[in-house]
Design an enzyme around this catalytic site. Structure first.
Site, PDB file in Angstrom:
ATOM      1  CG  ASN A  91       0.001   0.940   2.315  1.00 33.02           C
ATOM      2  OD1 ASN A  91      -0.191   2.156   2.791  1.00 33.02           O
ATOM      3  ND2 ASN A  91      -0.182  -0.572   3.134  1.00 33.02           N
ATOM      4  CB  ILE A 128      -3.083   4.629   2.845  1.00 36.17           C
ATOM      5  CG1 ILE A 128      -3.179   3.306   2.016  1.00 36.17           C
ATOM      6  CG2 ILE A 128      -4.043   5.476   2.411  1.00 36.17           C
ATOM      7  CD1 ILE A 128      -4.151   3.258   1.104  1.00 36.17           C
ATOM      8  N   GLY A 129      -0.118   6.861   1.717  1.00 37.48           N
ATOM      9  CA  GLY A 129      -0.308   8.905   1.609  1.00 37.48           C
ATOM     10  C   GLY A 129      -0.592   9.253   3.759  1.00 37.48           C
ATOM     11  CG  ASN A 138       4.422   5.884  10.955  1.00 37.40           C
ATOM     12  OD1 ASN A 138       4.868   5.112  10.760  1.00 37.40           O
ATOM     13  ND2 ASN A 138       2.795   6.274  10.267  1.00 37.40           N
ATOM     14  CB  CYS A 181       4.566   6.156   7.374  1.00 35.41           C
ATOM     15  SG  CYS A 181       4.046   5.632   5.341  1.00 35.41           S
ATOM     16  CE  LYS A 217       3.295   0.161  12.533  1.00 30.52           C
ATOM     17  NZ  LYS A 217       1.960   0.345  12.225  1.00 30.52           N
ATOM     18  CG  ASN A 221       4.696   0.667   9.885  1.00 31.02           C
ATOM     19  OD1 ASN A 221       4.069   0.399   8.549  1.00 31.02           O
ATOM     20  ND2 ASN A 221       4.898   2.088   9.806  1.00 31.02           N
ATOM     21  N   GLY A 271       1.146  -8.495   5.441  1.00 34.99           N
ATOM     22  CA  GLY A 271       0.494  -9.591   5.198  1.00 34.99           C
ATOM     23  C   GLY A 271       1.123 -10.813   5.582  1.00 34.99           C
ATOM     24  N   GLY A 280      -3.206  -6.373  11.541  1.00 28.28           N
ATOM     25  CA  GLY A 280      -3.401  -5.087  10.840  1.00 28.28           C
ATOM     26  C   GLY A 280      -3.850  -5.612   9.640  1.00 28.28           C
TER      27      GLY A 280
END
Lengths: 271, 306
Positions: B70, B72-73, B128, B131, B166, B193, B218, B267
């Site tokens: 992903n 997503i931003g 976070n 990311c 994280k 993450n 995943g 998640g």
């Protein structure tokens, strides 16, 4: 809003509709209802590959003998849909449904509705057509496909249009059935000839939706499009399936869509 | 045999060790029909920035073998809207809420914390710093020990609530970043993450995601996440860890506890099953009962090493 549920379902029927498409009817003992244009997330198996459920439009929801039957029409495009095609009647799977908003089916005073489907965009449009026909709302139905063998559910489309007192227009890209050319061109010819529509409802490939959006805007006809975006969850939390709106916002198509009025959409939808 | 699921991450007591991970559970109220927030260990919110963020262009997600990528931003409604629109109901329901905090600069992390400090009913913050999607953003904090320690210390000074960091699996030296976060005053570390990853459309000769790269999550990442939890636990045995990465079942959760995590976050599994945190907690309870653990906490760090 109809409550979302994660249902244990059983394959009641699976049938080929064309060289690439098949019908899957899922049965659940519970009672559920859905609105045309809504969709479900179907688990393709219990393994991690493919990992995610597949987002599939509902083609119909009927109650029969104490069970609810949820119909889908699916094009085999990859591993997930190939697994669904291989399911035998009786197979158990999970269906998260109904999801999303659906089409506006309210009649428009003095004008018919125009229903437009391209290829595997047919299921939500046929669901809308059969619901409208049952409610006595007049519409014309335009069904486009690449070839004659990819025209899906012709008899049901014909019956729904006839019940609604409207015309069924079939087009194929190669001219093998119906009128040759794109379905949006057939719609434009009739609008040029004076046919008026109170609202257009459409689902199909993005170039078709772009052509329809341009036409709807030129003629100032309200139109709603059912869009398809890659989707992980279907319930508004992954934010993968967002659609860009005219005001610049990204909204989740699984919740605010998958049906959008064209005036809400960012310009990139009609390049 | 009755199994005690209640546990603690440092000073934070939890009714069970299965939490919903940031970015997969909205703001805690999005999946009420499937998984009420008060029924799980804790909710970690979607990453909040001081102001709403629009996020990345599409496509943002792509499925890969046993995983997904992903980008997503960090689309989010902003700290103000969260405190106004979601927090009161979360509080009324009795949910344990950890706010995931994101900023492009250190001041923005502090802005989010300052806004949330005006509210009651929050258990803590998860920074976070990892990311991989926002080029201007947090990535340097997560990869470089010195700025990470500074950021953590600034946030530490801004709150007495629980402070989690994280960690990024993409950092060149994971243990060094873990030490830096602890030196800055973190109460616990969440790991991991997503892993920086890419998918390519060979026919179009283009990356699949509009952003080019994204973060892999995943079941595909679970073995890496387990190894990282175990390494950090070994290096910093007294530091509470929250394990995350590809957890799909109660047995997966047990593996993370054995590797040294005090609790776990679920998640991507929520995308497959919106009730996943509840299901996984029930499966963990069954696993404990079947394997002679009277409490989930008894598994923590219990890995037998030959």
């Amino acid at each position: 809003m109809i409550a979302r549920r994660d249902l244990a379902v059983r394959v009641a029927e699976r049938a080929s509709l064309s060289p690439t498409c098949f019908r899957l009817v899922l049965e659940t003992p519970g009672e559920i209802s859905a609105h045309p244009g809504q969709f479900g997330m179907v688990a393709c198996g219990s393994s991690f590959d493919p990992l995610l459920r597949r987002a599939l439009s509902l083609a119909g929801v009927t109650r029969r003998a104490g069970a609810t039957r949820v119909e889908m029409m699916i094009k085999e495009v990859g591993r997930g849909t190939a697994l669904l095609r291989a399911l035998a009647p009786g197979a158990e799977l999970r269906l998260l449904a109904p999801l999303g908003n659906g089409f506006d089916l309210a009649p428009v005073e003095g004008a018919r509705l125009g229903l437009v489907a391209g290829g595997i965009g047919l299921p939500p449009v046929l669901f809308a057509a059969e619901r409208l026909a049952g409610a006595g709302v007049a519409f014309d139905m335009y069904v486009g496909a690449a070839t004659a063998s990819e025209v899906l559910e012709l008899e049901r489309c014909r019956a729904a249009a006839a019940q609604a007192g409207g015309e069924l227009v079939v087009t194929t890209d190669d001219g093998g059935a119906g009128e040759p050319g794109f379905v949006t061109a057939a719609l434009e010819r009739r609008m040029d000839g004076g046919r008026r529509y109170g609202r257009l409802l459409a689902c199909g490939p993005n170039p078709m939706l772009a052509a329809l959006t341009r036409l709807a805007r030129e003629r100032a006809v309200p139109a709603e499009l059912s869009l398809e975006e890659p989707m992980a969850c279907g319930v508004g939390v992954c934010l993968g399936c967002v659609v860009e709106l005219a005001d610049g916002r990204y909204v989740a198509s699984c919740e605010e869509g998958p049906v959008f009025a064209v005036e809400r959409l960012a310009q990139r939808w009609w390049p | 045999m009755s199994v005690r699921l209640a546990t603690a991450v440092g000073a934070l007591e939890l009714a069970n060790p299965v939490l919903a991970a940031s970015g997969t559970f909205g703001y805690g109220l999005d999946l009420l029909e499937f998984c009420p927030p008060e029924a799980i260990g804790a909710v970690v919110t979607k990453g909040l920035s001081p102001r709403p963020r629009r996020g990345n262009p599409t496509p943002r997600i792509v499925e890969t073998a046993a995983g997904m990528i992903n980008a997503i931003g960090l689309q989010n409604i902003g700290a103000e809207a969260f405190c106004r629109d979601a927090l009161p109901e979360l509080r009324a329901r009795g949910a344990v809420v950890v706010v995931n905090v994101f900023g492009e600069r250190m001041e923005e992390y502090l802005e989010v914390i300052a806004r949330c400090e005006r509210e009651e009913g929050l258990a803590g913050y998860e920074l976070n710093v990892s990311c991989p999607n926002v080029s201007a953003g947090g990535i340097e904090f997560g990869h470089d020990p010195a700025p990470l320690e500074k950021l953590t210390a600034l946030c530490r000074a801004a709150t007495r609530r629980q402070l989690w960091v994280k960690l990024s699996p993409n950092a060149p030296d994971l243990v060094a970043t873990a030490r830096a976060a602890v030196a800055g005053g973190a109460d616990a570390l969440t790991l991991i993450n997503t892993l920086r990853a890419m998918a390519i459309d060979a026919v179009a000769r283009r990356p699949v995601l509009a952003n080019g790269c994204g973060g892999l999550s995943g079941p595909a990442v679970k073995p890496i996440a387990l190894r990282m939890v175990w390494e950090v636990h070994k290096a910093l045995p007294g530091v509470p860890l929250v394990g995350i990465g590809g957890i799909e079942t109660g047995r997966d959760a047990a593996e993370f506890l054995l590797a040294g995590a005090s609790a776990v976050q679920v998640g991507t599994a929520i995308f497959r099953d919106p009730a996943a945190p509840l299901r996984i907690a029930a499966e963990l309870e069954r696993f404990c009962a079947e394997h002679g653990a009277g409490a989930a906490a008894d598994l923590v760090g219990g890995l037998q090493w030959r």
